[in-house]
Design a protein around this motif. Structure first.
Motif, PDB file in Angstrom:
ATOM      1  N   TYR A 232      72.221 156.004  51.948  1.00  0.00           N
ATOM      2  CA  TYR A 232      73.343 155.782  51.052  1.00  0.00           C
ATOM      3  C   TYR A 232      72.877 155.879  49.599  1.00  0.00           C
ATOM      4  O   TYR A 232      71.812 155.379  49.248  1.00  0.00           O
ATOM      5  N   LYS A 233      73.687 156.485  48.762  1.00  0.00           N
ATOM      6  CA  LYS A 233      73.423 156.467  47.328  1.00  0.00           C
ATOM      7  C   LYS A 233      74.394 155.500  46.672  1.00  0.00           C
ATOM      8  O   LYS A 233      75.616 155.644  46.790  1.00  0.00           O
ATOM      9  N   TYR A 234      73.841 154.519  45.980  1.00  0.00           N
ATOM     10  CA  TYR A 234      74.672 153.497  45.355  1.00  0.00           C
ATOM     11  C   TYR A 234      75.152 153.950  43.986  1.00  0.00           C
ATOM     12  O   TYR A 234      74.351 154.281  43.114  1.00  0.00           O
ATOM     13  N   GLN A 235      76.457 153.986  43.829  1.00  0.00           N
ATOM     14  CA  GLN A 235      77.065 154.290  42.540  1.00  0.00           C
ATOM     15  C   GLN A 235      77.528 152.969  41.927  1.00  0.00           C
ATOM     16  O   GLN A 235      78.467 152.337  42.420  1.00  0.00           O
ATOM     17  N   GLU A 236      76.851 152.561  40.870  1.00  0.00           N
ATOM     18  CA  GLU A 236      77.121 151.242  40.295  1.00  0.00           C
ATOM     19  C   GLU A 236      78.458 151.214  39.566  1.00  0.00           C
ATOM     20  O   GLU A 236      78.728 152.035  38.698  1.00  0.00           O
ATOM     21  N   LYS A 237      79.294 150.237  39.959  1.00  0.00           N
ATOM     22  CA  LYS A 237      80.580 150.018  39.298  1.00  0.00           C
ATOM     23  C   LYS A 237      80.760 148.510  39.122  1.00  0.00           C
ATOM     24  O   LYS A 237      80.613 147.754  40.067  1.00  0.00           O
ATOM     25  N   SER A 238      81.091 148.104  37.898  1.00  0.00           N
ATOM     26  CA  SER A 238      81.223 146.680  37.601  1.00  0.00           C
ATOM     27  C   SER A 238      82.577 146.173  38.066  1.00  0.00           C
ATOM     28  O   SER A 238      83.607 146.779  37.808  1.00  0.00           O
ATOM     29  N   GLU A 372      68.546 155.077  38.343  1.00  0.00           N
ATOM     30  CA  GLU A 372      68.658 154.362  37.065  1.00  0.00           C
ATOM     31  C   GLU A 372      69.601 153.169  37.157  1.00  0.00           C
ATOM     32  O   GLU A 372      70.580 153.067  36.405  1.00  0.00           O
ATOM     33  N   PRO A 373      69.339 152.223  38.062  1.00  0.00           N
ATOM     34  CA  PRO A 373      70.231 151.059  38.169  1.00  0.00           C
ATOM     35  C   PRO A 373      69.992 150.067  37.032  1.00  0.00           C
ATOM     36  O   PRO A 373      68.926 150.034  36.422  1.00  0.00           O
ATOM     37  N   ALA A 374      70.991 149.251  36.784  1.00  0.00           N
ATOM     38  CA  ALA A 374      70.879 148.093  35.895  1.00  0.00           C
ATOM     39  C   ALA A 374      70.468 148.446  34.471  1.00  0.00           C
ATOM     40  O   ALA A 374      69.834 147.643  33.791  1.00  0.00           O
ATOM     41  N   THR A 375      70.817 149.636  34.011  1.00  0.00           N
ATOM     42  CA  THR A 375      70.454 150.014  32.642  1.00  0.00           C
ATOM     43  C   THR A 375      71.186 149.155  31.612  1.00  0.00           C
ATOM     44  O   THR A 375      70.762 149.069  30.461  1.00  0.00           O
TER      45      THR A 375
END
Length: 616
Positions: A232-238, A372-375
């Motif tokens: 799985y590729k995690y796409q970060e969304k707040s 590049e998570p949590a930038t």
């Protein structure tokens, strides 16, 4: 037992030699959970590595994945394989740009002289070539029958593939001949008898199906997990507090509520229709009934959230269906929470869970990719995130691959997590062992600093006591006991050997002093090379200590372990020889020490060494 991704001719990776990307050092349940940090300069190829992993997960290599660096036919067939390598064999599944798939797994049966079988197949091809040259094409039927008989008799995939390729080459050669000289009847005869290699293709496909089923069966029996991981590729969304409520007539526009309802097998139309019924009848019981049904299903979502992340806490989630709006509420031990006011770590995992995990069943062996998570997180938030991700991966036996430029997602006690990507010419290459630097520049952090474009002080405080040690194995053992003894004031950094030549040792000593200008320390074995570099630095700024300075019984780091511990942790092999594997020492650091405490004698030996280091 390592699990690696092998990449060949994929975009700009593996054009001449295949590149390997190490994912795990063990496939044993309880010690396969892993955090892998992929670093490299901009445009070094990190995204290409991640895309290769995703391509394998999908089982498809796209047209954009073919290299544009060389259009020669031999470069125009990208290949990606997932391979688990152990002492007793290899489990491998390969996909290619031409759609062919190859399976390899340890053989159940002992085959008699596989090389002889290969030679027998090639001899048949020579016979066919001879028959072609003499015009005896009608004999091909007999030859193909022989192929079918040989190749269906449990031979290895490599032999089948070689034979298939050789026969294909011969067929092409003959077709070219018939076209060049206008002998169309030759091509027709070959097409009829050879049937474009359908016999060989059929045998090959049957063999692949057989091997694939055997691979799955053997892998599950040995490791207790499936061979093919879900990737799985995690796409970060707040997710914010404002997103946790919606009016019923806007439900269709709420991504959060729609995905949440879908994850518990409830259609949005059911909720909307129930609200419409309530508006017509004014019967609140209709909403209460639906609310109870939804919350019963939501309990499973909350249970999984707690199991994955916060086993020591009790978080619950509730649907609240009011007259015109519906709410998603969060509680901790009956205390209502405002999502926007929670810790950085909690919010990040809440986002991860509700953007990726809650609707999917993450299994042992699965892989999550984060680019590049949590930038957007502050320094402490990134440090906390890295720690929590590591624990999450360990707890659930999954692998999390992170591509990053942030130095704050790197822990100097876990440099073994690092994988480097760099460009040589236009070709991307992967380095899995971060100590792979030459003796001319033994600065372990040099490639890290170059990849992250940061200075030394960003990674390591100038006030820290830095102790350089010989190699990754010594580094892993020292970090293990550093954590056990809670000696947080010491930073260990591995050096890739100290050499034996005086000129090299002088060069290394000078470089270490440059790296750590304030009281640098080098810890070496009690052997001849260690004594030599110690003598060279009697009057230098580099303090060299030999293990035998601490105790004359200490010759190498392995001698600090008791005999029983050496066997228990696999530090010695069956012949009593020391095993110096970075993978086994990494497993010891992360898993063995937690699950199986060392003996008092081993602890005593390492405590003596740490007391000595602290006194310097």
């Amino acid at each position: 037992m390592k699990r690696v991704l092998e990449i060949e001719k994929f975009r700009n990776i593996g054009l001449e030699n295949k590149e390997t990307f190490v994912l795990n050092n063990s496939m044993k349940k309880g010690e396969m959970g892993n955090l892998v940090i992929l670093i490299g300069e901009n445009n070094s190829g990190k995204s290409n590595v991640l895309d290769a992993l995703l391509a394998f997960g999908s089982g498809k290599i796209a047209e954009r994945d073919f290299t544009e660096l060389n259009y020669d036919e031999k470069y125009q067939n990208p290949k990606i394989s997932l391979t688990t390598k152990g002492d007793d064999g290899i489990y491998k599944y390969k996909i290619t740009g031409k759609g062919l798939e190859f399976v390899e797994c340890p053989e159940k049966d002992a085959y008699n002289a596989p090389e002889a079988i290969r030679l027998q197949c090639l001899k048949l091809i020579d016979t066919m070539r001879t028959n072609f040259n003499s015009g005896n094409i009608h004999t091909w039927d007999n030859s193909l029958f022989e192929f079918e008989k040989i190749l269906s008799n449990n031979t290895t995939v490599d032999i089948i593939t070689q034979t298939f390729n050789s026969l294909t080459a011969l067929t092409k050669e003959i077709f070219d001949y018939s076209r060049r000289y206008g002998h169309s009847y030759i091509k027709e005869n070959i097409t009829n008898t050879c049937r474009n290699n359908i016999i060989i293709e059929s045998v090959l496909n049957q063999r692949q199906e057989y091997d694939l089923s055997r691979l799955d069966e053997d892998y599950k029996n040995r490791f207790g997990i499936k061979f093919f991981p879900s990737i799985y590729k995690y796409q970060e969304k707040s997710i914010t507090t404002a997103m946790l409520s919606t009016s019923y007539n806007q439900l269709g526009q709420s991504e959060f509520f729609n995905e949440l309802l879908a994850s518990i097998d409830v259609k949005s139309d059911l909720v909307i229709n129930t609200y419409n019924s309530f508006i017509k009848t004014k019967n609140k019981g209709i909403l209460i009934k639906l609310e109870n049904e939804l919350n019963k299903k939501l309990n499973l979502v909350a249970k999984r959230f707690n199991d994955l992340f916060f086993k020591d806490s009790s978080y619950t989630f509730k649907f609240d269906l009011e007259s015109e709006k519906m709410y998603f509420a969060i509680f901790k031990d009956e205390q209502s929470l405002n999502l926007d006011r929670q810790s950085t770590g909690f919010k990040w995992f809440f986002n991860l869970y509700f953007n990726l995990l809650y609707g999917k069943k993450i299994m042992a062996g699965d892989i999550i990719i984060m680019d590049e998570p949590a930038t957007n997180l502050h320094v402490l938030g990134q440090t906390e995130l890295r720690k929590e991700l590591k624990q999450f991966a360990i707890k659930n036996d999954i692998t999390i691959v992170i591509a990053t430029h942030s130095p704050f997602l790197i822990d100097l006690d876990y440099l073994d997590e690092l994988r480097f990507v760099f460009v040589d010419g236009n070709i991307s290459k992967i380095v899995n062992d971060f100590t792979a630097v030459d003796l001319d520049n033994p600065d372990t952090l040099r490639p890290v600093k170059k990849a992250l474009t940061v200075s030394n002080h960003i990674l390591c405080s100038p006030d820290s006591k830095v102790v350089f040690v010989e190699g990754i194995t010594d580094y892993n053992y020292m970090v293990t006991f550093k954590k056990l003894f809670k000696c947080d004031d010491i930073v260990f950094l591995p050096v890739n050997g100290i050499g034996t030549e005086k000129s090299k040792q002088l060069q290394i000593s000078k470089r270490l002093i440059e790296i750590k200008k304030r009281e640098p320390i080098l810890m070496v074995d009690g052997d001849g090379a260690g004594k030599a570099i110690k003598k060279l630095n009697n009057d230098s700024a580099l303090t060299v200590i030999s293990l035998s300075d601490v105790d004359e019984q200490f010759k190498t780091i392995e001698t600090l372990f008791s005999k029983d511990d050496s066997k228990k942790y696999g530090i010695v092999d069956e012949n009593g020889e020391y095993v110096k594997h970075s993978s086994s020492s990494s497993i010891f650091k992360t898993f063995d020490i937690v699950n199986n405490a060392p003996s008092k004698q081993t602890e005593k030996n390492f405590k003596k060494l740490f007391d000595y280091l602290s006194s310097l």
